[in-house]
Design an enzyme around this catalytic site. Structure first.
Site, PDB file in Angstrom:
ATOM      1  N   ARG A 234     -15.126  12.094   6.680  1.00  0.00           N
ATOM      2  CA  ARG A 234     -13.861  12.793   6.982  1.00  0.00           C
ATOM      3  C   ARG A 234     -13.480  13.727   5.844  1.00  0.00           C
ATOM      4  NH1 ARG A 234     -10.001   8.263   7.367  1.00  0.00           N
ATOM      5  NH2 ARG A 234      -8.438   9.870   7.650  1.00  0.00           N
TER       6      ARG A 234
ATOM      7  N   HIS B  74       0.860  -1.186   0.000  1.00  0.00           N
ATOM      8  CA  HIS B  74       0.000   0.000   0.000  1.00  0.00           C
ATOM      9  C   HIS B  74       0.891   1.228   0.000  1.00  0.00           C
ATOM     10  CE1 HIS B  74      -3.555   2.435   0.823  1.00  0.00           C
ATOM     11  NE2 HIS B  74      -2.725   3.178   1.534  1.00  0.00           N
TER      12      HIS B  74
ATOM     13  N   ASP C 236     -15.558   1.901   7.356  1.00  0.00           N
ATOM     14  CA  ASP C 236     -14.505   2.816   6.893  1.00  0.00           C
ATOM     15  C   ASP C 236     -14.997   3.622   5.705  1.00  0.00           C
ATOM     16  OD1 ASP C 236     -11.779   3.902   6.334  1.00  0.00           O
ATOM     17  OD2 ASP C 236     -12.067   2.702   4.532  1.00  0.00           O
TER      18      ASP C 236
ATOM     19  N   SER D 160      -7.978   3.443   8.991  1.00  0.00           N
ATOM     20  CA  SER D 160      -8.703   3.364   7.727  1.00  0.00           C
ATOM     21  C   SER D 160      -7.960   2.457   6.732  1.00  0.00           C
ATOM     22  CB  SER D 160      -8.858   4.787   7.161  1.00  0.00           C
ATOM     23  OG  SER D 160      -9.271   4.762   5.830  1.00  0.00           O
TER      24      SER D 160
ATOM     25  N   LYS E  44      -8.858  -1.958   5.644  1.00  0.00           N
ATOM     26  CA  LYS E  44      -9.034  -2.547   4.315  1.00  0.00           C
ATOM     27  C   LYS E  44      -7.984  -3.625   4.068  1.00  0.00           C
ATOM     28  CE  LYS E  44      -9.211   1.706   3.012  1.00  0.00           C
ATOM     29  NZ  LYS E  44      -9.583   3.059   2.889  1.00  0.00           N
TER      30      LYS E  44
HETATM   31  N1  URA Z   1      -6.273   6.357   2.395  1.00  0.00           N
HETATM   32  C1  URA Z   1      -7.207   5.681   3.098  1.00  0.00           C
HETATM   33  O1  URA Z   1      -7.626   4.608   2.707  1.00  0.00           O
HETATM   34  N2  URA Z   1      -7.651   6.211   4.249  1.00  0.00           N
HETATM   35  C2  URA Z   1      -7.199   7.390   4.732  1.00  0.00           C
HETATM   36  O2  URA Z   1      -7.641   7.799   5.778  1.00  0.00           O
HETATM   37  C3  URA Z   1      -6.227   8.095   3.981  1.00  0.00           C
HETATM   38  C4  URA Z   1      -5.773   7.548   2.810  1.00  0.00           C
END
Ligand code: URA
Length: 442
Positions: A168, A82, A161, A183, A187
């Site tokens: 957010r 990621h 999320d 967050s 995932k």
């Molecule tokens: N990417 C995400 O998936 N969540 C965040 O809060 C910021 C970047």
């Protein structure tokens, strides 16, 4: 559950228990708690943070009753990466097929462009026919058959999320280390991974531009991953200039294909190999040098490019793109940007470039904007390079004259030419694991 009491506790720097987080976010998912109360709570979290003990409760709440991928029956390591996001950051497009070509299962779940940064899904969707919206079942079947799938977040994955992130985004509560960490990891931990490599960006083009806070974000995500049995490693990499030369969706796919065939810009290849070594080590290789040679052979021997073709085909796209980039949509106008003066390139700032791509139609200004995959830049100017007045530094790919003007203004701002020495950040500055941080040799 008395929600104002929970908000008050966070406002007064207290902590919620794991049960409270779970109950509150489950009620929110079911529509029994309104957005305005969750918005107030998020702002209290943004301002006051979360304790180390409290964060896993938030993570669980974000994952909710969501679905997850389960590769137990594959009986082999499942690893993903990621990136915290950047400009020209196309590493995922090269890395996922490359590591899959080395026999590791890679269920890559990515996002769309956010702010000035590009998104892997938007880039992939510039390949005619490529479908990123796959079900969990189709994804699992593809990973078993091809070794890799490249998809977007499905509705079942970390559903809370998804709701929180949208909130957010419009309540100025994105740039919070605990909220970002929970967050992202909600995932990633739903993907059934055995290992995760995080590419945490440093520099003016990163979301979090303060280096100490970037390290804190990396540490926080590593801890969350390791506590859930997912071995997690972070590389801190440079985003004080765009990565590679191409910036913009289809242009980045073309450059990624060059890299998959063993070519492409050196910096893209270096970051990809550095992350690839980490992924192979997490998958059980024991020798870093041998892991790097394995990756280099997969690039040089054509296996990585063939794996990308297989993935494209499995997801409905036109695999001919790997042999012929002309299959990609092409920009209406291509213009050259020349050096306005002689001197040394002191900086190529990523943010003006990323913002210009959005303005030119290559990203979204509103959620429902349709992205034009053709627009962007190919920038040959690198920090430290000596240039003559009038020397070509970049090509602009645009829809019309007005966008060319936007692009020229962005390059005037981004490419700083002067006298003296450029001081770019090291491409890969450090490697962080649960046991600590080590510098990475140049
Ligand atoms: N990417 C995400 O998936 N969540 C965040 O809060 C910021 C970047």
């Amino acid at each position: 559950m008395f929600v104002p009491g929970l908000i008050e506790r966070k406002r007064e720097r207290g902590a919620l228990t794991a049960d409270e987080w779970r109950g509150l976010l489950a009620a929110y998912a079911e529509g029994r708690v309104p957005d305005y109360q969750i918005s107030a709570l998020l702002m209290a979290c943004f301002l006051n943070g979360l304790t180390r003990e409290e964060l896993p409760g938030l993570l669980d709440g974000m994952m909710g009753e969501g679905g997850h991928l389960d590769f137990g029956r594959l009986g082999r390591p499942v690893v993903d990466k990621h990136s915290t996001g950047g400009v020209g950051d196309k590493v995922s497009l090269v890395l996922a097929p490359l590591v899959a070509a080395c026999g590791v299962a890679v269920p890559m779940m990515s996002g769309r462009g956010l702010g000035h940064t590009g998104g892997t899904l938007d880039k992939l969707e510039s390949i005619p026919g490529f479908d990123t919206q796959r079900s969990l079942e189709a994804t699992m079947a593809q990973v078993e058959r091809v070794g890799c799938a490249m998809i977007g977040q499905t509705p079942e994955i970390a559903p809370v999320d998804k709701k929180l992130y949208a909130l957010r985004d419009v309540t100025a509560t994105v740039e919070s280390i605990p909220l970002i960490a929970a967050s992202i990891m909600s995932k990633k931990l739903s993907e059934g991974l055995t290992g995760l490599v995080l590419d945490v960006k440093l520099g003016s083009g990163a979301f979090i531009t303060d280096a100490a806070r970037s390290r804190e974000l990396a540490e926080t995500m590593i801890r969350l991953g390791e506590d859930r049995g997912c071995r997690t490693v972070a590389l801190l990499t440079a985003m004080d200039r765009p990565l590679g030369r191409a910036c913009g969706n289809a242009l980045e796919v073309e450059e990624s294909v060059e890299a998959l065939k063993g070519g492409g810009p050196d910096d893209l290849r270096e970051v990809t190999l550095a992350e690839g070594v980490e992924m192979l080590m997490l998958a059980g290789r024991t020798d870093r040098g041998a892991a790097r040679r394995e990756l280099e052979e997969a690039l040089a021997g054509g296996r990585a490019a063939r794996k990308f073709q297989e993935i494209i085909e499995a997801q409905g796209g036109n695999p001919a793109v790997v042999d012929d980039p002309a299959v990609l949509p092409q920009a209406k106008q291509v213009e050259v940007y020349a050096a306005p003066r002689a001197g040394t390139v002191l900086e190529v700032a990523p943010r003006p470039i990323g913002r210009a791509i959005v303005q030119m139609g290559g990203g979204r200004q509103k959620v429902d904007d349709v992205v034009d995959p053709t627009v962007g830049f190919v920038i040959s100017a690198r920090p430290g390079q000596r240039v003559a007045k009038g020397e070509p530094l970049a090509s602009i790919y645009a829809r019309h004259d007005e966008d060319v003007r936007v692009a020229r203004a962005a390059l005037d701002q981004a490419v700083r030419i002067g006298e003296g020495a450029a001081s770019p950040l090291p491409l890969v500055a450090a490697r962080m694991t649960v046991t600590g941080t080590e510098p990475v040799a140049a």
